[in-house]
Write a protein that holds these residues in place. Sequence first.
Motif, short mmCIF file in Angstrom:
data_model
loop_
_atom_site.label_atom_id
_atom_site.label_comp_id
_atom_site.label_asym_id
_atom_site.label_seq_id
_atom_site.Cartn_x
_atom_site.Cartn_y
_atom_site.Cartn_z
N PHE A 1 0.49 -0.77 -0.20
CA PHE A 1 -0.31 0.06 0.08
C PHE A 1 0.65 1.30 -0.26
CE2 PHE A 1 -3.82 -2.85 1.41
CZ PHE A 1 -4.27 -2.57 0.08
N LEU A 2 1.94 1.15 0.85
CA LEU A 2 3.19 2.36 0.53
C LEU A 2 3.76 2.12 -0.96
CD1 LEU A 2 5.03 1.86 3.35
CD2 LEU A 2 3.78 3.76 3.01
N ILE A 3 3.53 2.16 -1.81
CA ILE A 3 3.89 1.48 -3.09
C ILE A 3 2.71 2.07 -4.17
CG2 ILE A 3 5.27 0.74 -4.85
CD1 ILE A 3 6.82 -0.88 -2.77
N PHE A 4 1.80 1.18 -4.01
CA PHE A 4 0.43 1.41 -5.29
C PHE A 4 -0.27 2.04 -4.24
CE2 PHE A 4 2.93 -2.35 -5.69
CZ PHE A 4 3.44 -2.43 -6.77
N GLY A 5 -0.58 2.33 -3.15
CA GLY A 5 -1.80 2.94 -2.55
C GLY A 5 -1.59 4.58 -2.63
N SER A 6 -2.37 5.19 -2.03
CA SER A 6 -2.19 6.90 -2.04
C SER A 6 -1.40 7.56 -0.95
CB SER A 6 -3.99 7.34 -1.38
OG SER A 6 -4.38 6.49 -2.29
N THR A 7 -0.42 7.08 -1.26
CA THR A 7 0.84 7.30 -0.30
C THR A 7 0.60 8.48 0.16
OG1 THR A 7 2.31 5.62 -1.71
CG2 THR A 7 3.11 7.14 -0.22
N PHE A 8 1.02 9.23 -0.27
CA PHE A 8 1.11 10.82 -0.23
C PHE A 8 0.01 11.33 0.83
CE2 PHE A 8 0.36 15.83 -0.05
CZ PHE A 8 1.22 16.22 0.34
N PHE A 9 -1.32 10.96 0.43
CA PHE A 9 -2.44 11.15 1.09
C PHE A 9 -2.13 10.66 2.40
CE2 PHE A 9 -6.49 10.26 2.52
CZ PHE A 9 -7.77 11.42 2.08
N GLY A 10 -1.66 9.28 2.68
CA GLY A 10 -1.83 8.45 3.70
C GLY A 10 -1.15 8.74 4.85
N LEU A 11 0.58 9.46 4.05
CA LEU A 11 1.03 9.89 5.18
C LEU A 11 1.14 11.23 5.31
CD1 LEU A 11 4.52 8.85 2.93
CD2 LEU A 11 4.33 7.96 4.79
N GLN A 12 0.31 11.95 5.13
CA GLN A 12 -0.13 12.73 5.86
C GLN A 12 -1.18 12.96 6.79
OE1 GLN A 12 -2.37 15.54 2.99
NE2 GLN A 12 -2.19 17.55 4.09
N ALA A 13 -2.27 11.49 6.42
CA ALA A 13 -2.76 11.33 6.99
C ALA A 13 -2.36 10.99 8.88
CB ALA A 13 -3.89 10.15 7.01
N LEU A 14 -1.13 10.19 8.00
CA LEU A 14 -0.54 9.45 9.28
C LEU A 14 0.25 10.47 9.98
CD1 LEU A 14 0.75 7.13 10.95
CD2 LEU A 14 2.51 7.32 9.20
N PHE A 15 1.02 11.60 10.03
CA PHE A 15 1.56 12.59 10.51
C PHE A 15 0.84 13.78 11.22
CE2 PHE A 15 5.05 11.12 8.10
CZ PHE A 15 5.95 10.40 8.96
N VAL A 16 -0.27 14.38 10.14
CA VAL A 16 -0.95 15.01 10.99
C VAL A 16 -2.19 14.51 11.85
CG1 VAL A 16 -3.55 16.09 10.23
CG2 VAL A 16 -1.53 16.58 8.38
N GLY A 17 -2.84 13.13 11.71
CA GLY A 17 -3.53 12.51 12.28
C GLY A 17 -2.66 12.53 13.94
N ILE A 18 -1.63 11.83 13.68
CA ILE A 18 -1.03 11.87 15.15
C ILE A 18 -1.25 12.95 15.83
CG2 ILE A 18 1.14 11.28 15.81
CD1 ILE A 18 1.96 9.18 14.39
N PHE A 19 -0.46 13.81 15.74
CA PHE A 19 -0.47 15.34 15.89
C PHE A 19 -1.81 15.71 16.64
CE2 PHE A 19 -1.42 20.02 15.53
CZ PHE A 19 -0.99 20.54 16.66
#
Length: 580
Positions: A326-344
């Motif tokens: 999913f990191l390679i073929f999924g929505s990587t930028f959207f997911g990483l943004q959700a991760l870091f903003v979501g944790i904050f």
Amino acid sequence: MRPPVTELDIPTADEGFYKGFTKIVAISGKFLVAVLIIWALLPAASLTFGPAAEGPASVFVDADGNYSAAASVVLGAVNSVILASFNYWYVYVMAFFVILCLVLALWPASGQLKLGLEDDEPEFTNFSWFSMMFGAGIGIGMLTFATAEPMYHWASNPATIQGINEGSTAGNVREAYVWSFTHWGLAAWSSYAIVGLALAYFSYRRSLPLTIRSALVPLFGRSAMEGFFGHVVDIVAVVATVLGVSQTLGFGVEQFISGLTRIGFGDWLQQTGADGTVRASAAGIVVALIVIMGASTLSALSGVGKGIKWLSNINMGLSFFILAFFLIFGSTFFGLQALFVGIFDYLVSIPGNILTVWASDGVEGSEASQLAGWQGGWTIFYWAWWIAFAPFVGVFLARISKGRTVREYVLGAMIVPATMCFVWFAIVGGTAIDLELNGDAAGAIVNTGQSDQLFAMLAVMLSDSLAWIMSVIVVILLLTYLVTSADSAVLIINTINAAGDEGPKARPHIVFWGAALALVVGGLIVAGGLGAIQTAMVIGALPFSLVMVLMGFSLLKAVVNDGRRSRRGLASTHDEIAAE
């Protein structure tokens, strides 16, 4: 100061079928679980009453005076009372667990204490330790809810109920992750961690049996825990374990059947209800449970160091593979943004979210009633689920954590798994939300049931052949997670029944509990779907939540007293006491 208690003489049978087991605990646990199974499977037409009864009996009859046989009806009625009356209790209890775990880890005097003797070293490598902990603790639920929960909260959450955000829009993504991380973050793992920490502390520092009652010795004394009160504590733990594990297995079985259908095992595995909802068929449930519980029983017979360890390592390897996909073929930028903003956002929201209780105003459809209903269906349900699952995961964590410090244990059992859940929810769930937001999914993901959403997302992302291959991998991972959870649960139940004996248990008892788990899951799904399991679990969690609070105070008392003993040069571990 008096030395700590280092002996607990729990009576066990010397011979016969229950040799090595505490008969009152083992038999009572089996009886209560058997009653639940029979009740859930009782045919609707088997009993009738005369005129419709009044009072409690009326719950069991319909307008014509016929027995409804719907275990889910009765469970639902009791569940509604619990969610309405004990919502404050569940919320504040979970907040207590989070605070206590962090205090014990960060407090220098307790954080450096070893769960064992000074020369004890961990039995398992960090990778195997984390793999077993994660696989037993939350792996199945993560596969189901990593996609389903962010999707649901993206559409509806307290902010949409209050009119702050609009559901299913880009502006509601951050709020969706606040609640997803709240439910699967520090609170969930703190409830597991506190049980495991208490048991490991008293078992490996004081040589008490690895069973729930040992953690209450500092509060109630040796004689109470060796007698009837101690038996009751262990029986409550056994029943809560069965219900908590059944909840997890129920979600896994539904998703496993959806996966089998997706990869071509036939539509007979599922059925469509009158309202158009798709659910597992009775035949599908039977086949899935035979495969899962048969494999888990064989694994349980091999013990923790063999079958469970290797299955857990396979789980972790496949999990990293799917996550990498999913990191390679999924929505990587959207997911990483959700991760870091979501944790904050999650960290900022913790004080409010873990202490807020929404109470209904009694007016149907009002904002207060909607918020209370949402919290009862999500947050309170999750808190009850984690509590019901805690005796199983806690005993298992204690079993595999000897030789680690309190700080290392809390970080490993609370912070690291929560972070792993956050990554999964952000990358996998974020891909699903992004596919719906940009129109590629066109409702194919959001309009399917939660057990099928991960497979539906793969079908949207990939060609038919690649989607089939990835679905097969997910089904294999589901199977190994299901087997790991079930066989670990069987071993833990037997450990509690055998007064904390971690050695080999009699094969018939392992087979019995494997079959019992299968029947509880199958019986409650057939009787009322996953809702019946959920309500039974919420009810079973309530008495054990009190036990867990007492365990927390008992552990805190023991740590404080051991610190006082150390400052006075007094013995605080069983080997030091023996040397004196």
